[in-house]
Design an enzyme around this catalytic site. Structure first.
Site, mmCIF file in Angstrom:
data_model
loop_
_atom_site.group_PDB
_atom_site.id
_atom_site.type_symbol
_atom_site.label_atom_id
_atom_site.label_comp_id
_atom_site.label_asym_id
_atom_site.label_seq_id
_atom_site.Cartn_x
_atom_site.Cartn_y
_atom_site.Cartn_z
ATOM 1 N N ARG A 90 -10.383 -42.650 26.147
ATOM 2 C CA ARG A 90 -11.501 -42.961 25.248
ATOM 3 C C ARG A 90 -12.235 -41.672 24.914
ATOM 4 O O ARG A 90 -12.008 -40.632 25.512
ATOM 5 C CB ARG A 90 -12.471 -43.947 25.917
ATOM 6 C CG ARG A 90 -13.065 -43.412 27.184
ATOM 7 C CD ARG A 90 -14.353 -44.096 27.620
ATOM 8 N NE ARG A 90 -14.722 -43.694 28.982
ATOM 9 C CZ ARG A 90 -15.300 -42.551 29.307
ATOM 10 N NH1 ARG A 90 -15.566 -41.631 28.390
ATOM 11 N NH2 ARG A 90 -15.599 -42.282 30.570
ATOM 12 N N GLY A 91 -13.169 -41.774 23.966
ATOM 13 C CA GLY A 91 -14.053 -40.649 23.683
ATOM 14 C C GLY A 91 -15.101 -40.551 24.778
ATOM 15 O O GLY A 91 -15.188 -41.408 25.657
ATOM 16 N N ILE A 94 -17.777 -38.113 31.302
ATOM 17 C CA ILE A 94 -17.591 -38.869 32.547
ATOM 18 C C ILE A 94 -18.632 -39.977 32.675
ATOM 19 O O ILE A 94 -19.770 -39.824 32.234
ATOM 20 C CB ILE A 94 -17.657 -37.923 33.773
ATOM 21 C CG1 ILE A 94 -17.052 -38.604 35.012
ATOM 22 C CG2 ILE A 94 -19.080 -37.447 34.040
ATOM 23 C CD1 ILE A 94 -16.668 -37.635 36.113
ATOM 24 N N THR A 95 -18.225 -41.089 33.249
ATOM 25 C CA THR A 95 -19.182 -42.152 33.545
ATOM 26 C C THR A 95 -18.765 -42.881 34.806
ATOM 27 O O THR A 95 -17.689 -42.665 35.337
ATOM 28 C CB THR A 95 -19.355 -43.113 32.354
ATOM 29 O OG1 THR A 95 -20.540 -43.878 32.566
ATOM 30 C CG2 THR A 95 -18.183 -44.057 32.177
ATOM 31 N N HIS A 97 -18.572 -46.762 36.731
ATOM 32 C CA HIS A 97 -18.617 -48.224 36.647
ATOM 33 C C HIS A 97 -18.666 -48.779 38.059
ATOM 34 O O HIS A 97 -18.033 -48.225 38.972
ATOM 35 C CB HIS A 97 -17.369 -48.793 35.963
ATOM 36 C CG HIS A 97 -17.203 -48.345 34.550
ATOM 37 N ND1 HIS A 97 -18.217 -48.429 33.623
ATOM 38 C CD2 HIS A 97 -16.142 -47.811 33.901
ATOM 39 C CE1 HIS A 97 -17.773 -47.959 32.462
ATOM 40 N NE2 HIS A 97 -16.528 -47.569 32.606
ATOM 41 N N ALA A 162 -24.024 -46.920 28.664
ATOM 42 C CA ALA A 162 -23.092 -45.874 28.211
ATOM 43 C C ALA A 162 -22.045 -46.504 27.286
ATOM 44 O O ALA A 162 -21.709 -47.680 27.433
ATOM 45 C CB ALA A 162 -22.407 -45.242 29.416
ATOM 46 N N PHE A 176 -18.594 -50.612 26.191
ATOM 47 C CA PHE A 176 -19.911 -50.253 26.708
ATOM 48 C C PHE A 176 -20.057 -50.674 28.173
ATOM 49 O O PHE A 176 -19.335 -51.543 28.655
ATOM 50 C CB PHE A 176 -21.030 -50.917 25.880
ATOM 51 C CG PHE A 176 -21.027 -52.425 25.941
ATOM 52 C CD1 PHE A 176 -21.675 -53.093 26.969
ATOM 53 C CD2 PHE A 176 -20.385 -53.175 24.970
ATOM 54 C CE1 PHE A 176 -21.675 -54.482 27.041
ATOM 55 C CE2 PHE A 176 -20.369 -54.568 25.021
ATOM 56 C CZ PHE A 176 -21.027 -55.226 26.064
ATOM 57 N N ALA A 177 -21.000 -50.033 28.853
ATOM 58 C CA ALA A 177 -21.321 -50.374 30.249
ATOM 59 C C ALA A 177 -22.834 -50.400 30.385
ATOM 60 O O ALA A 177 -23.494 -49.362 30.298
ATOM 61 C CB ALA A 177 -20.715 -49.345 31.195
ATOM 62 N N CYS A 193 -21.996 -38.428 31.444
ATOM 63 C CA CYS A 193 -21.669 -38.112 30.048
ATOM 64 C C CYS A 193 -21.750 -36.611 29.779
ATOM 65 O O CYS A 193 -21.851 -36.178 28.634
ATOM 66 C CB CYS A 193 -22.577 -38.871 29.083
ATOM 67 S SG CYS A 193 -22.587 -40.627 29.433
#
Length: 233
Positions: A90-91, A94-95, A97, A162, A176-177, A193
């Site tokens: 994905r674009g 870092i994130t 979950h 995010a 989305f999260a 991010c």
């Protein structure tokens, strides 16, 4: 091509990140294959749309333009935290979950709605902004940064939702999260991010109370269906 405005809703509950990603890819490929076949055979088969709700066990994911140095943990430390890590397509950077977070993956053929990725991202943000407003939380956009934020333009700017998507042949995946009751401590192990010095928050942190996630999902769906003029089935 006839436009199919129906979206098949699936709530996957708590599901492993990699398994969910594989499932997304499968649905995504099915839609793309139909479109290729339609073009090749001058056919007019309807394409499907899906919307997956899911909650993941602790995981960090890095987008294709992301910088690995934004992950502040070694493999051993990840293991100790019971978290996994994936580089994905994905674009975004870092994130994190994890439990208490509502993750939404719309896998849509945008030709059923509108062919504009910028508009698509703004609509995703808008669905979250309208949902938060029902809890008296003022969510806004931050220029040049996808997602939903609070108190933008102040020293207290913090991200509550995010976003990162992938699109090919107008078919979308990822999404989305939204931090609802998430443990925000897990964000301390990354530069979220890739943006230094920006805090993250959750609905729980803002309202100082546990939030009913089922109700939040219903509100997201309500606003999503209004914006996209679609129907969940």
């Amino acid at each position: 091509m006839t436009q199919n405005k129906e979206i098949q809703l699936q709530d996957l509950g708590n599901k492993d990140y990699k398994e969910t990603w594989d499932y997304q890819e499968e649905l995504f490929k099915g839609i793309v294959d139909t479109k290729i076949r339609n073009r090749r055979e001058e056919a007019n088969s309807e394409t499907s749309n899906y919307f997956l709700f899911v909650e993941h066990p602790h995981v960090y994911t890095l987008g294709k333009s992301g910088d690995l140095s934004n992950l502040l943990l070694s493999e051993k430390q990840l293991e100790a935290k019971g978290a996994t890590f994936y580089k994905i397509n994905r674009g975004g950077d870092i994130t994190y979950h994890g439990p208490g977070q509502i993750v939404g993956y719309p896998i849509l053929d945008l030709e059923n709605f509108f062919t504009d990725i910028h508009k698509y991202l703004r609509f995703l943000e808008e669905a979250i902004i309208l949902t938060l407003a029902e809890y008296d939380i003022v969510g806004t956009r931050s220029e040049g940064e996808t997602g939903v934020w609070l108190d933008v333009g102040t020293p207290f700017a913090r991200k509550i939702c995010a976003m990162g998507v992938r699109a090919s042949r107008w078919v979308t995946m990822h999404g989305f999260a939204l931090n609802v009751n998430a443990n925000l401590g897990y964000f301390d192990n990354i530069i979220p991010c890739g943006i230094k010095g920006k805090a993250v928050t959750s609905m729980h942190a803002e309202l100082n109370t546990h939030v009913d996630e089922k109700l939040v999902k219903e509100k997201i769906m309500k606003h999503f269906s209004t914006l996209f003029e679609c129907e969940f089935v």
